[in-house]
Scaffold this active site. Sequence first.
Site, short mmCIF file in Angstrom:
data_model
loop_
_atom_site.label_atom_id
_atom_site.label_comp_id
_atom_site.label_asym_id
_atom_site.label_seq_id
_atom_site.Cartn_x
_atom_site.Cartn_y
_atom_site.Cartn_z
N LYS A 158 1.61 -8.14 12.86
CA LYS A 158 0.44 -7.37 12.44
C LYS A 158 -0.74 -7.89 13.24
O LYS A 158 -1.07 -9.07 13.17
CB LYS A 158 0.19 -7.53 10.94
CG LYS A 158 -0.91 -6.63 10.43
CD LYS A 158 -1.08 -6.67 8.92
CE LYS A 158 -2.16 -5.69 8.49
NZ LYS A 158 -2.46 -5.73 7.06
N THR A 207 2.06 -4.48 4.37
CA THR A 207 1.94 -4.82 5.79
C THR A 207 1.66 -6.30 6.05
O THR A 207 2.06 -6.83 7.09
CB THR A 207 0.77 -4.03 6.43
OG1 THR A 207 -0.40 -4.24 5.64
CG2 THR A 207 1.07 -2.57 6.51
N ASP A 208 0.96 -6.96 5.11
CA ASP A 208 0.42 -8.28 5.44
C ASP A 208 1.46 -9.28 5.91
O ASP A 208 1.21 -10.05 6.84
CB ASP A 208 -0.34 -8.85 4.22
CG ASP A 208 -1.66 -8.12 3.98
OD1 ASP A 208 -2.00 -7.24 4.79
OD2 ASP A 208 -2.35 -8.43 3.00
N THR A 220 0.82 -1.22 0.00
CA THR A 220 0.00 0.00 0.00
C THR A 220 0.85 1.26 0.00
O THR A 220 0.49 2.27 -0.61
CB THR A 220 -0.92 -0.01 1.24
OG1 THR A 220 -1.71 -1.19 1.16
CG2 THR A 220 -1.83 1.19 1.29
#
Length: 430
Positions: A242, A164-165, A86
């Site tokens: 996360k 981020t995942d 992102t």
Amino acid sequence: MKNINPGDFVELIFPNKSYKGILLESPKDEKGVILLKLDSGYNIGFKKKDISEIRLIKKAEKKEEKIEIKIPQEKPKIAMIITGGTIASKLDTKTGAVSPLTKPEEFFKFYPKIFDKVSLEKIIVPFTKASEDMDFKDWKKIAKITYNLLNNKEIKGVIITHGTDTLHYTASALSFFLQNLNKPVILTYSQRSIDRASSDANLNLQCSALASISDIAEVLLVGHATMNDDFCFAILGTKARKLHTSRRDAFKSVNRKPIAKIWPDKIEILSEHKLRNEKNKVKLDAKFNNKVALIKFYPGQNPDILEFYHKNKYEGLVIEATGLGHVSSLSKNSFLKKIKKLTKDGIIVCVTSQCIYGRVDPYVYSNGRELEKAGAIFLEDMLSETAFVKLGWILGHKEWKKNKQIIKQKMLTNFAGEINERLDEQFHSL
Ligand code: ASP
């Protein structure tokens, strides 16, 4: 709707409420529907006829303008590796989804503030991928590039931008692959794309810039510490996870304090870390045995799943067990028999907890003892994702792989802060 176009930031006013967000293009076959991207990231549809007024708050930025990056020369020099996610994407108003920037460097246009503290000596874009599309080969690639940059005398530190995942997997991989660090290696991200007012990229990049020229010679994940735009935490690469799908403070430091609190212009150290020493000879040890798997145990799970890994010649498994480290031992779906068979045949079986916070302990219940007797290695307070990466890394070393006792001893050796002897109660929740 005069002068209001997709991409504009608007307020939809209804008789009793209103919503703010970015106007998206209406679906072709549903012209009576207005789509809005809310600040939270969710897309929501409304019937045109229910809306009393659409108020323009801010026009969308003009699309293709020339990107001129003014990089100051006199500031400390750092390098940046851009890998996608992102943070290197922008909103597509047709679909409401984010898609990769055509020129990843474009994000400097949105965030010139990163240059308040540093100058960019090098920008490397090895690939632009969502992090869920990455694998160990990408971790190796990033590690090699980082290694070369760390050996460049001009460069004070390295920032890696990433989706981020699976960022916590990459953070762990770099923590094991790069040893005896001389300078900071900073991983950062954003949960909201850079062209949105609520984007977290601005603060994350500014704090990362400061971290990259600091004295902390660790692999760190730097990002929002809270839901506000005030400061970031620097979290040790092996202890980051996360823990939220959309919040800007998605990453937490699990089972240990963050290393530091970082504002755009100051750093407060919170816990012990290795110090910058530019004389250190960094070691690149980017080995990985892909025949490892991470399996989540659930009630009623058929242990036959383990046969799959056996048949397909896997060499190591991390079982994310329940609570203190349990799997079914008495039901018809008992895992014990199969685990015994696997370990007898030389497959390494490790145990972590799906609780995330806390430590596994085989000695509290008989179930745990049986599992340990069956040959499973209990991995203390290690995060499951870190354990998976570590097992692949350890089994990637031919000299260690020969002997099960050595593998066990290495899995329980603290290489990069992945095991914490004393857990900090204060940091045990979201
Ligand atoms: N799916 C994206 C990724 O991990 C999400 C993000 O970048 O935050 O690449």
